[in-house]
Design an enzyme around this catalytic site. Structure first.
Site, PDB file in Angstrom:
ATOM      1  N   ARG A 180     -16.068  42.090  27.766  1.00 57.79           N
ATOM      2  CA  ARG A 180     -14.901  41.436  27.131  1.00 57.79           C
ATOM      3  C   ARG A 180     -15.267  40.579  25.926  1.00 57.79           C
ATOM      4  NH1 ARG A 180     -13.760  41.048  32.513  1.00 57.79           N
ATOM      5  NH2 ARG A 180     -12.233  42.611  33.168  1.00 57.79           N
ATOM      6  N   LYS A 236     -14.106  42.697  10.595  1.00 57.86           N
ATOM      7  CA  LYS A 236     -13.525  43.994  10.989  1.00 57.86           C
ATOM      8  C   LYS A 236     -14.636  44.851  11.574  1.00 57.86           C
ATOM      9  CE  LYS A 236      -9.701  44.763   7.828  1.00 57.86           C
ATOM     10  NZ  LYS A 236      -9.178  45.775   6.896  1.00 57.86           N
ATOM     11  N   ASN A 254      -8.017  45.958  -1.302  1.00 61.51           N
ATOM     12  CA  ASN A 254      -7.764  47.394  -1.265  1.00 61.51           C
ATOM     13  C   ASN A 254      -7.610  48.019  -2.649  1.00 61.51           C
ATOM     14  OD1 ASN A 254      -7.769  48.936   1.043  1.00 61.51           O
ATOM     15  ND2 ASN A 254      -5.589  49.419   0.833  1.00 61.51           N
ATOM     16  N   HIS A 268      -9.665  56.505  -0.972  1.00 58.86           N
ATOM     17  CA  HIS A 268      -9.671  57.085   0.378  1.00 58.86           C
ATOM     18  C   HIS A 268      -9.159  58.521   0.345  1.00 58.86           C
ATOM     19  CE1 HIS A 268      -9.484  52.864   2.424  1.00 58.86           C
ATOM     20  NE2 HIS A 268     -10.730  53.288   2.285  1.00 58.86           N
TER      21      HIS A 268
HETATM   22  N1  LIG Z   1     -15.915  46.320   8.483  1.00 58.35           N
HETATM   23  C1  LIG Z   1     -15.548  46.309   7.220  1.00 58.35           C
HETATM   24  O1  LIG Z   1     -14.878  45.398   6.739  1.00 58.35           O
HETATM   25  C2  LIG Z   1     -15.987  47.433   6.339  1.00 58.35           C
HETATM   26  C3  LIG Z   1     -15.815  47.339   4.947  1.00 58.35           C
HETATM   27  C4  LIG Z   1     -16.287  48.370   4.163  1.00 58.35           C
HETATM   28  C5  LIG Z   1     -16.896  49.478   4.742  1.00 58.35           C
HETATM   29  N2  LIG Z   1     -17.030  49.541   6.102  1.00 58.35           N
HETATM   30  C6  LIG Z   1     -17.700  50.682   6.726  1.00 58.35           C
HETATM   31  O2  LIG Z   1     -19.052  50.673   6.309  1.00 58.35           O
HETATM   32  C7  LIG Z   1     -19.561  51.999   6.364  1.00 58.35           C
HETATM   33  C8  LIG Z   1     -20.326  52.267   5.110  1.00 58.35           C
HETATM   34  O3  LIG Z   1     -21.399  51.336   5.017  1.00 58.35           O
HETATM   35  P1  LIG Z   1     -22.722  51.670   4.201  1.00 58.35           P
HETATM   36  O4  LIG Z   1     -22.358  52.175   2.858  1.00 58.35           O
HETATM   37  O5  LIG Z   1     -23.605  50.513   4.322  1.00 58.35           O
HETATM   38  O6  LIG Z   1     -23.250  52.955   4.989  1.00 58.35           O
HETATM   39  P2  LIG Z   1     -24.467  53.196   6.018  1.00 58.35           P
HETATM   40  O7  LIG Z   1     -24.529  52.136   7.026  1.00 58.35           O
HETATM   41  O8  LIG Z   1     -24.302  54.581   6.485  1.00 58.35           O
HETATM   42  O9  LIG Z   1     -25.737  53.092   5.075  1.00 58.35           O
HETATM   43  C9  LIG Z   1     -25.944  54.062   4.075  1.00 58.35           C
HETATM   44  C10 LIG Z   1     -27.297  54.740   4.224  1.00 58.35           C
HETATM   45  O10 LIG Z   1     -28.314  53.835   3.781  1.00 58.35           O
HETATM   46  C11 LIG Z   1     -29.326  53.696   4.789  1.00 58.35           C
HETATM   47  N3  LIG Z   1     -29.861  52.349   4.634  1.00 58.35           N
HETATM   48  C12 LIG Z   1     -29.290  51.197   5.028  1.00 58.35           C
HETATM   49  N4  LIG Z   1     -30.018  50.154   4.619  1.00 58.35           N
HETATM   50  C13 LIG Z   1     -31.074  50.655   3.951  1.00 58.35           C
HETATM   51  C14 LIG Z   1     -32.169  50.060   3.270  1.00 58.35           C
HETATM   52  N5  LIG Z   1     -32.280  48.736   3.149  1.00 58.35           N
HETATM   53  N6  LIG Z   1     -33.094  50.875   2.722  1.00 58.35           N
HETATM   54  C15 LIG Z   1     -32.951  52.230   2.792  1.00 58.35           C
HETATM   55  N7  LIG Z   1     -31.913  52.845   3.397  1.00 58.35           N
HETATM   56  C16 LIG Z   1     -30.992  52.059   3.968  1.00 58.35           C
HETATM   57  C17 LIG Z   1     -28.622  53.980   6.077  1.00 58.35           C
HETATM   58  O11 LIG Z   1     -29.528  54.389   7.063  1.00 58.35           O
HETATM   59  C18 LIG Z   1     -27.665  55.095   5.666  1.00 58.35           C
HETATM   60  O12 LIG Z   1     -28.324  56.323   5.656  1.00 58.35           O
HETATM   61  C19 LIG Z   1     -18.371  52.907   6.569  1.00 58.35           C
HETATM   62  O13 LIG Z   1     -18.366  53.366   7.877  1.00 58.35           O
HETATM   63  C20 LIG Z   1     -17.177  52.012   6.304  1.00 58.35           C
HETATM   64  O14 LIG Z   1     -16.044  52.389   7.057  1.00 58.35           O
HETATM   65  C21 LIG Z   1     -16.591  48.544   6.888  1.00 58.35           C
END
Ligand SMILES: NC(=O)c1ccc[n+]([C@@H]2O[C@H](COP(=O)([O-])OP(=O)(O)OC[C@H]3O[C@@H](n4cnc5c(N)ncnc54)[C@H](O)[C@@H]3O)[C@@H](O)[C@H]2O)c1
Ligand SMILES: [Zn+2]
Length: 366
Positions: free
Chosen positions: A122, A144, A247, A254
């Site tokens: 929880r 989020k 956004n 998107h």
């Molecule tokens: N919660 C929120 O408010 C919010 C906001 C924006 C995006 N998101 C989410 O975030 C995700 C995208 O995040 P992202 O772009 O970080 O993607 P990700 O976590 O997939 O990272 C991108 C790639 O980079 C690699 N990586 C990460 N750190 C690294 C480093 N320091 N050195 C080398 N490689 C590294 C990862 O292994 C992965 O292959 C989506 O799922 C999206 O929906 C959430």
């Protein structure tokens, strides 16, 4: 070392900017993990790079026991199956309500670990250790959390604020250039939506940004976190509409991501094109010298940072149709965040669909 306080009324927390993985002190971390069992959650790319140093950091902060669990890197892991494995790892590590989870990685790790922490027993605390630029300036701040269903992205989730965010910009040095550019698109977005001074500051620092100058990243990540925190504090649960400005460019973006199966564009590339469509649309609705200036400078900055300005091989009608499926766009009538000038955007409702189509067409190549 710098600390940014996020003054949420129920769950305030600190974002600490420090070379944590090189051994620099992280004030407040021992209060989060000291004497507790920790589940360190990471992915298969990040764990080999930073997993050991992160575990040592937690041990140094007095964690009772640190167990690491790793899942395959990439968005394809952001599903219920991985979540089930994380729950199993938490039980296996003996985590009870006194335990804590730590997310080491990009947005995928942060979203999954955050949701796991929100729901396990929880709800237990979690600490974010973001390692992508996108995670450091966006997803790690704001609470989020969630995951994807086969039916669509981010369909399951919860608001669960981190207990602390630890940002070490040195992790960006291993990030592939395309992932860096992806985060830079969000950085440019912050300038356009709420900080004209940041926008000019970025324009003057394209070369150090591309060269991964650590001092420049320390400052830019701090400034973006401060901006996001301001929006989140004003509208923690996306109830008053203030959070909607984040956004900007995203409804168009998107649609591009969805139409191309999340394979062709990174999120940042899609929203770069989307921000272009948004400013073009704003000019079609009510042109002004300030909008012409924004359009020219936004295009120039995004292109200089290696981001695309146009989409290719997609039917504008299909893009518009995909936009209509976005829950933030269509609530009886369409809703878009459109700019007035650099540093100021607003929510615009009920835009003429023909003008939206024209704005999309203007950024689409055959
Ligand atoms: N919660 C929120 O408010 C919010 C906001 C924006 C995006 N998101 C989410 O975030 C995700 C995208 O995040 P992202 O772009 O970080 O993607 P990700 O976590 O997939 O990272 C991108 C790639 O980079 C690699 N990586 C990460 N750190 C690294 C480093 N320091 N050195 C080398 N490689 C590294 C990862 O292994 C992965 O292959 C989506 O799922 C999206 O929906 C959430
Ligand atoms: Zn985004």
């Amino acid at each position: 070392m710098t600390t940014l306080h996020v003054p949420l009324s129920q769950t305030p927390y600190d974002i600490v900017f420090t070379a944590a993985l090189a051994g620099e002190a992280v004030p407040g971390l021992s209060a989060q993990v000291g004497g507790k069992d920790c589940l360190l959650i990471s992915d298969s790319t990040v764990a080999p790079l930073y997993g050991e140093r992160a575990a040592a950091l937690l041990q140094g902060a007095g964690a009772a026991r640190v167990t690491t669990t790793v899942f395959p890197a990439g968005e394809a892991s952001k599903h219920l199956g991985t979540l089930a494995e994380l729950y199993a790892a938490a039980v296996g590590a003996g985590l009870d309500r006194g335990g804590v989870m730590v997310a080491l990685g990009g947005g995928v790790v942060g979203d999954l670990a955050g949701f796991c922490a929100a729901s396990y027993m929880r709800g237990i605390p979690y600490v974010q250790l973001p390692t992508t630029l996108l995670a450091q300036v966006d997803s790690a701040v704001g609470g989020k959390t969630g995951l994807d269903l086969p039916q669509g992205k981010n369909l399951v989730g919860a608001f669960h604020q981190p207990a602390q965010v630890v940002v070490d910009v040195a992790t960006l040095c291993t990030l592939p250039p395309r992932q860096l550019a992806c985060g830079l698109a969000e950085v440019v977005k912050y300038g356009v939506i709420m900080d004209a001074e940041l926008f000019s500051w970025l324009e003057a620092r394209v070369a150090p940004l591309l060269a991964l100058d650590e001092a420049v990243y320390r400052e830019v990540v701090y400034r973006c976190c401060a901006l996001k925190a301001r929006v989140v504090v004003a509208d923690e649960r996306e109830l008053t509409g203030q959070r909607a400005i984040l956004n900007y460019g995203h409804t168009f973006g998107h649609a591009l991501e969805q139409l191309t199966g999340y394979a062709r564009y990174t999120h940042g590339e899609a929203i770069a094109i989307g921000m272009g469509m948004a400013v073009d649309l704003a000019r079609r609705l009510a042109d002004s010298p300030a909008l012409a200036d924004l359009q020219r400078r936004q295009d120039a900055l995004l292109a200089a940072l290696g981001l695309p300005l146009r989409a290719a091989g997609l039917a504008p009608a299909a893009i518009q149709q995909a936009m209509r499926q976005d829950k933030k766009y269509q609530q009886g009538r369409n809703r878009l965040i459109l700019p007035d000038r650099i540093g100021l955007v607003r929510l615009v409702k009920d835009t003429d669909e023909a003008l939206i189509r024209a704005a999309i067409e203007g950024r689409c190549d055959p």
